[in-house]
Design a protein around this motif. Structure first.
Motif, PDB file in Angstrom:
ATOM      1  N   GLU A  40       0.816  -1.216   0.000  1.00 34.21           N
ATOM      2  CA  GLU A  40       0.000   0.000   0.000  1.00 34.21           C
ATOM      3  C   GLU A  40       0.850   1.267   0.000  1.00 34.21           C
ATOM      4  OE1 GLU A  40      -3.838   0.023   1.998  1.00 34.21           O
ATOM      5  OE2 GLU A  40      -3.056   1.671   3.213  1.00 34.21           O
ATOM      6  N   MET A  71       2.385   1.651  -3.424  1.00 33.21           N
ATOM      7  CA  MET A  71       1.360   2.076  -4.376  1.00 33.21           C
ATOM      8  C   MET A  71       1.096   3.572  -4.232  1.00 33.21           C
ATOM      9  SD  MET A  71      -2.658   0.952  -4.618  1.00 33.21           S
ATOM     10  CE  MET A  71      -3.360   2.028  -3.376  1.00 33.21           C
ATOM     11  N   GLU A  72       0.980   3.996  -2.986  1.00 30.27           N
ATOM     12  CA  GLU A  72       0.679   5.404  -2.721  1.00 30.27           C
ATOM     13  C   GLU A  72       1.821   6.321  -3.183  1.00 30.27           C
ATOM     14  OE1 GLU A  72      -1.279   5.683   1.127  1.00 30.27           O
ATOM     15  OE2 GLU A  72      -0.326   7.656   1.260  1.00 30.27           O
ATOM     16  N   GLN A 132       1.880   6.463  -6.954  1.00 32.17           N
ATOM     17  CA  GLN A 132       0.764   7.255  -7.459  1.00 32.17           C
ATOM     18  C   GLN A 132       1.002   8.754  -7.313  1.00 32.17           C
ATOM     19  OE1 GLN A 132      -2.695   7.628  -5.226  1.00 32.17           O
ATOM     20  NE2 GLN A 132      -4.084   7.387  -6.943  1.00 32.17           N
ATOM     21  N   PRO A 141      -6.036   2.981 -12.082  1.00 28.60           N
ATOM     22  CA  PRO A 141      -6.379   2.337 -10.804  1.00 28.60           C
ATOM     23  C   PRO A 141      -6.156   0.829 -10.803  1.00 28.60           C
ATOM     24  CG  PRO A 141      -8.035   3.954 -11.395  1.00 28.60           C
ATOM     25  CD  PRO A 141      -7.085   3.899 -12.549  1.00 28.60           C
ATOM     26  N   GLU A 142      -6.517   0.151 -11.897  1.00 31.51           N
ATOM     27  CA  GLU A 142      -6.383  -1.317 -11.885  1.00 31.51           C
ATOM     28  C   GLU A 142      -4.901  -1.714 -11.837  1.00 31.51           C
ATOM     29  OE1 GLU A 142      -7.742   0.561 -14.261  1.00 31.51           O
ATOM     30  OE2 GLU A 142      -7.473  -0.281 -16.287  1.00 31.51           O
ATOM     31  N   ILE A 143      -4.046  -0.908 -12.422  1.00 30.00           N
ATOM     32  CA  ILE A 143      -2.612  -1.225 -12.390  1.00 30.00           C
ATOM     33  C   ILE A 143      -2.038  -0.928 -11.002  1.00 30.00           C
ATOM     34  CG2 ILE A 143      -0.368  -0.743 -13.473  1.00 30.00           C
ATOM     35  CD1 ILE A 143      -1.898  -1.190 -15.916  1.00 30.00           C
ATOM     36  N   LEU A 144      -2.440   0.197 -10.428  1.00 34.52           N
ATOM     37  CA  LEU A 144      -1.981   0.535  -9.071  1.00 34.52           C
ATOM     38  C   LEU A 144      -2.379  -0.556  -8.078  1.00 34.52           C
ATOM     39  CD1 LEU A 144      -2.862   4.326  -9.005  1.00 34.52           C
ATOM     40  CD2 LEU A 144      -0.559   3.364  -8.879  1.00 34.52           C
ATOM     41  N   LEU A 145      -3.612  -1.005  -8.182  1.00 30.79           N
ATOM     42  CA  LEU A 145      -4.089  -2.044  -7.272  1.00 30.79           C
ATOM     43  C   LEU A 145      -3.317  -3.346  -7.495  1.00 30.79           C
ATOM     44  CD1 LEU A 145      -6.137  -2.625  -5.074  1.00 30.79           C
ATOM     45  CD2 LEU A 145      -7.742  -3.386  -6.830  1.00 30.79           C
ATOM     46  N   LYS A 164       0.074  -3.087  -5.770  1.00 31.91           N
ATOM     47  CA  LYS A 164      -0.047  -3.298  -4.327  1.00 31.91           C
ATOM     48  C   LYS A 164      -0.172  -4.785  -4.007  1.00 31.91           C
ATOM     49  CE  LYS A 164      -3.625  -2.796  -0.893  1.00 31.91           C
ATOM     50  NZ  LYS A 164      -4.741  -2.038  -0.352  1.00 31.91           N
ATOM     51  N   ASN A 204      -6.957   5.111  -0.803  1.00 31.57           N
ATOM     52  CA  ASN A 204      -6.829   3.683  -1.075  1.00 31.57           C
ATOM     53  C   ASN A 204      -8.158   3.051  -1.462  1.00 31.57           C
ATOM     54  OD1 ASN A 204      -4.010   2.999  -0.769  1.00 31.57           O
ATOM     55  ND2 ASN A 204      -4.243   3.767   1.296  1.00 31.57           N
ATOM     56  N   VAL A 219      -9.020   4.015  -5.099  1.00 37.93           N
ATOM     57  CA  VAL A 219      -8.266   3.245  -6.099  1.00 37.93           C
ATOM     58  C   VAL A 219      -8.852   1.834  -6.199  1.00 37.93           C
ATOM     59  CG1 VAL A 219      -6.027   2.194  -6.631  1.00 37.93           C
ATOM     60  CG2 VAL A 219      -6.123   4.564  -5.839  1.00 37.93           C
ATOM     61  N   GLU A 220      -9.092   1.226  -5.037  1.00 37.29           N
ATOM     62  CA  GLU A 220      -9.578  -0.147  -5.017  1.00 37.29           C
ATOM     63  C   GLU A 220     -10.946  -0.291  -5.671  1.00 37.29           C
ATOM     64  OE1 GLU A 220      -7.790  -1.677  -1.130  1.00 37.29           O
ATOM     65  OE2 GLU A 220      -9.783  -2.588  -1.245  1.00 37.29           O
ATOM     66  N   THR A 250     -12.478   1.777  -7.702  1.00 38.08           N
ATOM     67  CA  THR A 250     -12.458   2.130  -9.118  1.00 38.08           C
ATOM     68  C   THR A 250     -11.963   0.948  -9.937  1.00 38.08           C
ATOM     69  OG1 THR A 250     -12.020   4.428  -8.570  1.00 38.08           O
ATOM     70  CG2 THR A 250     -11.552   3.766 -10.820  1.00 38.08           C
ATOM     71  N   ALA A 251     -10.886   0.308  -9.443  1.00 36.91           N
ATOM     72  CA  ALA A 251     -10.328  -0.839 -10.175  1.00 36.91           C
ATOM     73  C   ALA A 251     -11.312  -2.002 -10.187  1.00 36.91           C
ATOM     74  CB  ALA A 251      -9.010  -1.258  -9.538  1.00 36.91           C
ATOM     75  N   LYS A 252     -11.908  -2.289  -9.032  1.00 36.46           N
ATOM     76  CA  LYS A 252     -12.766  -3.475  -8.945  1.00 36.46           C
ATOM     77  C   LYS A 252     -14.050  -3.323  -9.742  1.00 36.46           C
ATOM     78  CE  LYS A 252     -10.980  -5.420  -4.724  1.00 36.46           C
ATOM     79  NZ  LYS A 252     -10.956  -5.208  -3.269  1.00 36.46           N
ATOM     80  N   CYS A 285     -12.427   6.223 -14.730  1.00 33.17           N
ATOM     81  CA  CYS A 285     -12.056   7.278 -13.810  1.00 33.17           C
ATOM     82  C   CYS A 285     -10.587   7.149 -13.428  1.00 33.17           C
ATOM     83  CB  CYS A 285     -12.956   7.093 -12.587  1.00 33.17           C
ATOM     84  SG  CYS A 285     -12.610   8.137 -11.227  1.00 33.17           S
TER      85      CYS A 285
END
Ligand code: ADP
Ligand code: MG
Lengths: 185, 126
Positions: free
Chosen positions: A118, A121-122, A125, A162-166, A169, B47, B50-51, B53-55, B60
């Protein structure tokens, strides 16, 4: 707020970001054999003068204008001291800074490592231009993560989706867990 | 299990999404991450954004910024829609963050009662 080791590391990473680093390396050596957790944060930012580096971990040292005390380094130093460890800043103007802290692994005061995925990731970002390398090294295993490689694979697609950042993590935390598991076998 | 193979798939779908987007525009969410924001609890908000939005595959981007200049209203989340309209949500917690995604980004409805205007009105200093 400042409970786990990850939160302390995040403060140090933010210093490196503020110092204009283009590459930040986080290396965590987690050794049961030596009963020590070693944390190194290495950046190629603007660095500090010898004089500044010597007093940077003093809470009354800060180049901030928004508040009078700087807490990142002094808290990290305090953590190391509380947990029977060591703390060191090596810095050179125009070259970069390395912060090294150790804590005793099996010490009652040593907090949990916390969510390393986390905080990375932060940090990633907060500025998509900085590259990161992360190593997690145990007595028998090692996990390596490198944003340069990720960027190459993504080939023009932003790291900051977002999906890449997640994914980053989760991938990092998975790597840490796997390295730990093999360590206890 | 996450593997580096996932990245190639994510790359493909990201490119596809860009192609399908009308006018190339997307929602943008900006979270205030200066000391004031973090102290007020901006990290879990960021956090969660991000979570979620991805899921849920919301169209966005989630980004960070420094001090927005209204420290007493932190955590602050700003939403820019596809037409460039801008909404400032204040005192956002992870629960509100999810609702902002569902209702504003997902359905295009501004949640008036979470905005800075509503907060100011409630305090009587409009
Ligand atoms: N990686 C770094 N590179 C250059 N200067 C640094 C770095 N880390 C810390 N410093 C200097 O040391 C000061 C104290 O840092 P810190 O204890 O984290 O407090 P703060 O960030 O709140 O000022 C900073 O204000 C900065 O001037
Ligand atoms: Mg700092």
């Amino acid at each position: 707020m400042m409970e786990d080791i990850a939160m302390h590391i995040l403060e140090i990473l933010m210093n490196s970001i503020k110092a204009g680093a283009s590459l930040i390396i986080l290396r965590i050596t987690d050794s049961l054999d030596q009963d020590v957790i070693k944390i190194e944060i290495i950046d190629d930012g603007k660095g500090m003068s010898e004089e500044m580096a010597a007093k940077a971990a003093d809470p009354f040292t800060t180049s901030r204008t928004t508040r009078k005390i700087g807490l990142g380094l002094s808290f990290m130093k305090g953590l190391a001291e509380t947990c029977n460890g060591t703390f060191k800043i090596d810095s050179q103007l125009g070259v970069g800074t390395t912060v090294t802290a150790t804590v005793q692994k099996l010490n009652i005061d040593t907090p949990e490592l916390g969510d390393i995925g986390e905080i990375l990731m932060e940090s990633i970002q907060s500025n998509g231009d900085i590259d990161y390398e992360f190593d997690y090294i145990t007595d028998v295993n090692a996990f390596h993560f490198d944003t340069k490689m990720i960027r190459e694979t993504l080939d023009g697609v932003s790291l900051l989706l977002p999906e890449i950042l997640l994914w980053i993590k989760d991938y990092i935390n998975q790597g840490i867990e796997q390295a730990k598991e093999e360590d206890t076998q | 299990m996450k593997s580096l193979e996932d990245l190639k798939k994510m790359r493909e779908s990201a490119l596809k999404k860009v192609e399908m987007r009308e006018g190339g525009k997307t929602y943008r969410i900006v979270v205030g991450m200066a000391t004031c924001g973090i102290a007020a609890g901006a990290r879990p908000v960021l956090n969660r954004l991000v979570e979620e939005t991805a899921k849920n595959d919301y169209d966005c981007l989630v980004t960070q910024t420094g001090c927005i200049g209204m420290c007493t209203y932190e955590p602050i989340v700003e939403v820019y829609d596809k037409d460039g309209n801008h909404t400032t949500y204040v005192h956002v917690d992870p629960h509100r963050a999810v609702r902002i995604l569902q209702e504003h980004v997902g359905q295009g409805h501004v949640i008036e009662k979470f905005t800075v205007e509503a907060a100011r009105k409630a305090e009587g200093n409009v």
